[in-house]
Design a protein around this motif. Structure first.
Motif, PDB file in Angstrom:
ATOM      1  N   THR A  63      29.915  25.171  74.855  1.00 39.77           N
ATOM      2  CA  THR A  63      31.201  24.855  75.475  1.00 39.77           C
ATOM      3  C   THR A  63      31.645  25.963  76.417  1.00 39.77           C
ATOM      4  OG1 THR A  63      32.356  25.713  73.544  1.00 39.77           O
ATOM      5  CG2 THR A  63      32.002  23.339  73.627  1.00 39.77           C
ATOM      6  N   GLN A  64      31.352  27.222  76.078  1.00 42.87           N
ATOM      7  CA  GLN A  64      31.685  28.330  76.978  1.00 42.87           C
ATOM      8  C   GLN A  64      30.855  28.248  78.255  1.00 42.87           C
ATOM      9  OE1 GLN A  64      34.144  30.577  76.506  1.00 42.87           O
ATOM     10  NE2 GLN A  64      33.711  31.223  78.595  1.00 42.87           N
ATOM     11  N   ALA A  65      29.597  27.856  78.138  1.00 43.36           N
ATOM     12  CA  ALA A  65      28.750  27.704  79.317  1.00 43.36           C
ATOM     13  C   ALA A  65      29.259  26.574  80.211  1.00 43.36           C
ATOM     14  CB  ALA A  65      27.306  27.437  78.892  1.00 43.36           C
ATOM     15  N   LEU A  66      29.736  25.491  79.605  1.00 42.62           N
ATOM     16  CA  LEU A  66      30.313  24.402  80.401  1.00 42.62           C
ATOM     17  C   LEU A  66      31.564  24.858  81.132  1.00 42.62           C
ATOM     18  CD1 LEU A  66      30.081  21.100  78.325  1.00 42.62           C
ATOM     19  CD2 LEU A  66      28.928  21.687  80.435  1.00 42.62           C
ATOM     20  N   LYS A  67      32.419  25.623  80.459  1.00 45.11           N
ATOM     21  CA  LYS A  67      33.625  26.126  81.106  1.00 45.11           C
ATOM     22  C   LYS A  67      33.279  27.062  82.258  1.00 45.11           C
ATOM     23  CE  LYS A  67      36.703  25.821  77.154  1.00 45.11           C
ATOM     24  NZ  LYS A  67      37.467  26.581  76.151  1.00 45.11           N
ATOM     25  N   ASN A  68      32.240  27.876  82.086  1.00 44.57           N
ATOM     26  CA  ASN A  68      31.830  28.798  83.146  1.00 44.57           C
ATOM     27  C   ASN A  68      31.245  28.051  84.344  1.00 44.57           C
ATOM     28  OD1 ASN A  68      32.614  30.926  81.562  1.00 44.57           O
ATOM     29  ND2 ASN A  68      30.554  31.441  80.894  1.00 44.57           N
ATOM     30  N   ALA A  69      30.630  26.901  84.096  1.00 41.95           N
ATOM     31  CA  ALA A  69      29.972  26.169  85.177  1.00 41.95           C
ATOM     32  C   ALA A  69      30.926  25.270  85.949  1.00 41.95           C
ATOM     33  CB  ALA A  69      28.834  25.328  84.611  1.00 41.95           C
ATOM     34  N   THR A  70      32.040  24.877  85.349  1.00 41.01           N
ATOM     35  CA  THR A  70      32.960  23.980  86.040  1.00 41.01           C
ATOM     36  C   THR A  70      33.847  24.769  86.993  1.00 41.01           C
ATOM     37  OG1 THR A  70      34.543  24.153  84.228  1.00 41.01           O
ATOM     38  CG2 THR A  70      33.046  22.293  84.174  1.00 41.01           C
ATOM     39  N   PRO A  71      34.203  24.181  88.120  1.00 38.80           N
ATOM     40  CA  PRO A  71      35.065  24.888  89.062  1.00 38.80           C
ATOM     41  C   PRO A  71      36.491  25.002  88.522  1.00 38.80           C
ATOM     42  CG  PRO A  71      34.577  22.696  89.864  1.00 38.80           C
ATOM     43  CD  PRO A  71      33.752  22.907  88.653  1.00 38.80           C
ATOM     44  N   GLN A  72      37.162  26.100  88.853  1.00 36.24           N
ATOM     45  CA  GLN A  72      38.527  26.329  88.375  1.00 36.24           C
ATOM     46  C   GLN A  72      39.540  25.567  89.216  1.00 36.24           C
ATOM     47  OE1 GLN A  72      39.290  28.076  85.620  1.00 36.24           O
ATOM     48  NE2 GLN A  72      37.093  28.296  85.292  1.00 36.24           N
ATOM     49  N   VAL A  73      39.279  25.444  90.516  1.00 36.61           N
ATOM     50  CA  VAL A  73      40.204  24.793  91.433  1.00 36.61           C
ATOM     51  C   VAL A  73      39.459  23.682  92.151  1.00 36.61           C
ATOM     52  CG1 VAL A  73      41.705  25.140  93.420  1.00 36.61           C
ATOM     53  CG2 VAL A  73      41.416  26.971  91.765  1.00 36.61           C
ATOM     54  N   GLU A  74      40.118  22.542  92.311  1.00 34.31           N
ATOM     55  CA  GLU A  74      39.499  21.437  93.020  1.00 34.31           C
ATOM     56  C   GLU A  74      39.504  21.745  94.515  1.00 34.31           C
ATOM     57  OE1 GLU A  74      40.184  16.675  93.849  1.00 34.31           O
ATOM     58  OE2 GLU A  74      41.552  17.781  92.551  1.00 34.31           O
ATOM     59  N   VAL A  75      38.354  21.634  95.143  1.00 37.16           N
ATOM     60  CA  VAL A  75      38.226  21.859  96.571  1.00 37.16           C
ATOM     61  C   VAL A  75      38.184  20.506  97.241  1.00 37.16           C
ATOM     62  CG1 VAL A  75      36.808  22.869  98.371  1.00 37.16           C
ATOM     63  CG2 VAL A  75      36.965  23.985  96.158  1.00 37.16           C
ATOM     64  N   ARG A  76      39.173  20.257  98.127  1.00 37.07           N
ATOM     65  CA  ARG A  76      39.247  18.974  98.800  1.00 37.07           C
ATOM     66  C   ARG A  76      38.952  19.158 100.288  1.00 37.07           C
ATOM     67  NH1 ARG A  76      44.236  15.565  96.980  1.00 37.07           N
ATOM     68  NH2 ARG A  76      42.822  13.986  97.763  1.00 37.07           N
ATOM     69  N   PRO A  77      38.219  18.222 100.857  1.00 35.46           N
ATOM     70  CA  PRO A  77      37.931  18.331 102.286  1.00 35.46           C
ATOM     71  C   PRO A  77      39.185  18.034 103.117  1.00 35.46           C
ATOM     72  CG  PRO A  77      37.063  16.285 101.432  1.00 35.46           C
ATOM     73  CD  PRO A  77      37.575  17.068 100.258  1.00 35.46           C
ATOM     74  N   ARG A  78      39.170  18.531 104.321  1.00 31.21           N
ATOM     75  CA  ARG A  78      40.311  18.298 105.220  1.00 31.21           C
ATOM     76  C   ARG A  78      40.308  16.893 105.745  1.00 31.21           C
ATOM     77  NH1 ARG A  78      41.179  23.319 109.212  1.00 31.21           N
ATOM     78  NH2 ARG A  78      42.802  24.214 107.953  1.00 31.21           N
TER      79      ARG A  78
END
Length: 78
Positions: A63-78
């Motif tokens: 579960t810690q590895a999954l948390k490390n692999a997921t992005p913290q902030v959603e990046v949305r295209p312009r």
């Protein structure tokens, strides 16, 4: 759009060893050509090695590895 009724969303049952839905989904992603038993053997073997080396529960490390692999902030295209 389909003229028939909407399909029901299938729920992934938890895996047999750790009773975790996230781990079951991960095993399904690892699975190739429908060989689920092979994918389970690979994942459970890797988790056994991690548990021996880290001296922590394998599911906690996963579960810690999954948390490390997921992005913290959603990046949305312009």
């Amino acid at each position: 759009m389909s003229r028939r009724r909407a399909s029901e969303r299938r729920l992934v049952p938890p895996d047999s060893r750790y009773n975790s839905v996230e781990l079951a989904r991960f095993i399904n992603r690892i699975m190739k050509w429908g060989k689920k038993s092979v994918a389970q053997r690979v994942v459970y073997g890797a988790l056994d090695v991690v548990q021996e080396e880290a001296r922590r529960p394998a599911l906690e490390v996963f579960t810690q590895a999954l948390k490390n692999a997921t992005p913290q902030v959603e990046v949305r295209p312009r």
